[in-house]
Design a protein around this motif. Sequence first.
Motif, short mmCIF file in Angstrom:
data_model
loop_
_atom_site.label_atom_id
_atom_site.label_comp_id
_atom_site.label_asym_id
_atom_site.label_seq_id
_atom_site.Cartn_x
_atom_site.Cartn_y
_atom_site.Cartn_z
N TYR A 1 19.15 -13.87 -5.62
CA TYR A 1 18.84 -12.95 -4.65
C TYR A 1 17.27 -13.25 -4.15
O TYR A 1 17.23 -12.84 -3.05
N PHE A 2 16.60 -13.65 -5.01
CA PHE A 2 15.00 -14.12 -4.46
C PHE A 2 14.89 -15.11 -3.22
O PHE A 2 14.28 -15.00 -2.36
N ASN A 3 16.10 -15.86 -3.43
CA ASN A 3 16.14 -16.98 -2.26
C ASN A 3 16.68 -16.24 -1.11
O ASN A 3 16.28 -16.85 0.06
N TYR A 4 17.56 -15.41 -1.12
CA TYR A 4 18.12 -14.80 0.02
C TYR A 4 16.96 -14.10 0.70
O TYR A 4 16.67 -13.96 1.89
N ILE A 5 16.28 -13.14 -0.07
CA ILE A 5 15.03 -12.45 0.14
C ILE A 5 13.98 -13.52 1.01
O ILE A 5 13.54 -13.13 2.18
N GLU A 6 13.71 -14.52 0.61
CA GLU A 6 12.77 -15.45 1.10
C GLU A 6 13.36 -16.06 2.41
O GLU A 6 12.56 -16.52 3.26
N LEU A 7 14.71 -16.28 2.52
CA LEU A 7 15.40 -16.72 3.68
C LEU A 7 15.20 -15.75 4.92
O LEU A 7 14.92 -16.19 5.74
N MET A 8 15.20 -14.59 4.55
CA MET A 8 14.95 -13.39 5.59
C MET A 8 13.63 -13.39 5.68
O MET A 8 13.20 -13.12 6.85
N PHE A 9 12.71 -13.48 4.82
CA PHE A 9 11.15 -13.51 4.80
C PHE A 9 10.59 -14.48 5.87
O PHE A 9 9.83 -14.12 6.68
N CYS A 10 11.21 -15.51 5.83
CA CYS A 10 10.64 -16.90 6.58
C CYS A 10 11.52 -16.76 7.82
O CYS A 10 10.96 -17.82 8.60
N GLY A 11 12.40 -15.96 8.12
CA GLY A 11 13.07 -16.03 9.37
C GLY A 11 14.28 -16.79 9.59
O GLY A 11 14.77 -16.98 10.75
N GLU A 12 14.58 -17.75 8.66
CA GLU A 12 15.85 -18.48 8.65
C GLU A 12 17.04 -17.46 8.54
O GLU A 12 18.23 -18.11 8.98
N LEU A 13 17.04 -16.36 8.15
CA LEU A 13 18.27 -15.49 7.95
C LEU A 13 17.85 -14.14 8.86
O LEU A 13 16.96 -13.81 8.41
N ARG A 14 18.76 -13.83 9.72
CA ARG A 14 18.39 -12.60 10.29
C ARG A 14 19.52 -11.59 9.99
O ARG A 14 20.53 -11.84 9.85
N LEU A 15 19.13 -10.15 9.93
CA LEU A 15 20.14 -8.97 9.77
C LEU A 15 21.03 -8.77 11.11
O LEU A 15 20.45 -9.17 12.04
N PRO A 16 22.40 -8.63 10.93
CA PRO A 16 23.20 -8.50 12.12
C PRO A 16 22.71 -7.17 12.77
O PRO A 16 22.24 -6.39 12.36
N ASP A 17 22.87 -7.26 14.03
CA ASP A 17 22.61 -6.04 15.03
C ASP A 17 23.22 -4.76 14.44
O ASP A 17 22.61 -3.74 14.46
N GLU A 18 24.51 -5.10 14.13
CA GLU A 18 25.20 -3.69 13.54
C GLU A 18 25.46 -4.15 12.10
O GLU A 18 26.31 -4.53 12.05
N THR A 19 24.71 -3.21 11.34
CA THR A 19 24.96 -3.67 9.90
C THR A 19 26.14 -2.56 9.49
O THR A 19 26.22 -1.33 10.28
N TYR A 20 26.90 -2.85 8.44
CA TYR A 20 27.97 -1.95 7.99
C TYR A 20 27.24 -0.68 7.32
O TYR A 20 26.34 -0.89 6.55
N SER A 21 27.96 0.27 7.52
CA SER A 21 27.51 1.56 6.81
C SER A 21 28.71 2.17 6.36
O SER A 21 29.93 2.31 7.18
N PRO A 22 28.97 2.67 5.25
CA PRO A 22 30.24 3.50 4.97
C PRO A 22 30.77 4.58 5.87
O PRO A 22 31.87 4.80 5.99
N ASN A 23 29.85 4.78 6.84
CA ASN A 23 30.02 6.16 7.62
C ASN A 23 30.20 5.72 9.06
O ASN A 23 30.32 6.47 9.95
N SER A 24 30.16 4.43 9.25
CA SER A 24 29.97 3.73 10.58
C SER A 24 31.39 4.09 11.31
O SER A 24 31.55 4.06 12.44
N ASP A 25 32.60 4.49 10.77
CA ASP A 25 33.73 4.52 11.35
C ASP A 25 34.17 6.07 11.33
O ASP A 25 35.24 6.45 11.94
N ASP A 26 33.12 6.92 11.28
CA ASP A 26 33.50 8.32 11.30
C ASP A 26 33.43 8.84 12.78
O ASP A 26 34.52 9.50 13.09
N GLU A 27 32.87 8.03 13.64
CA GLU A 27 33.09 8.47 15.26
C GLU A 27 34.40 7.99 15.61
O GLU A 27 34.94 8.86 16.38
N LYS A 28 34.87 6.98 15.15
CA LYS A 28 36.12 6.78 15.53
C LYS A 28 37.26 7.57 15.23
O LYS A 28 38.29 8.01 15.95
N TYR A 29 37.35 8.39 14.25
CA TYR A 29 38.33 9.22 13.86
C TYR A 29 37.90 10.57 13.63
O TYR A 29 38.36 11.56 13.05
#
Length: 128
Positions: free
Chosen positions: A96-124
């Motif tokens: 977990y801490f290695n993952y956080i540090e990869l994000m902190f150092c900019g080597e890992l980026r969050l996707p533009d569209e992150t998953y949300s449990p409610n993300s499919d609500d508009e479709k249905y």
Amino acid sequence: MNPHLMVRLFPRRDITDILFISAGGGAGLWLWARPHVAAAAPARRFSWAFLGGCLWPLGSIFLWAILRSSVGQRPVIGTILGVSTGAMLTNIAIDYFNYIELMFCGELRLPDETYSPNSDDEKYDIDL
């Protein structure tokens, strides 16, 4: 998870508290030295390291208490479970801490569209 083993190894002293304090201190010092908290103010950095140093060993103690009650009076199984879950929790925390540090150092980026449990609500969405 095997108190009889501690009595056999150290018959004249109860070193359980010393082991827990050293585990908490070690976890806290390890968190203090992580790169993602290095830029924080010392007071804030200390409080985060202290919190992590307390939660990490105490969380494992609660897990071991639950496992010990389910194992019963089987010290060999309890010892195996204690060592394996301790190694597993440490491995997960380090990952977990290695993952956080990869994000902190900019080597890992969050996707533009992150998953949300409610993300499919508009479709249905059905208007009645």
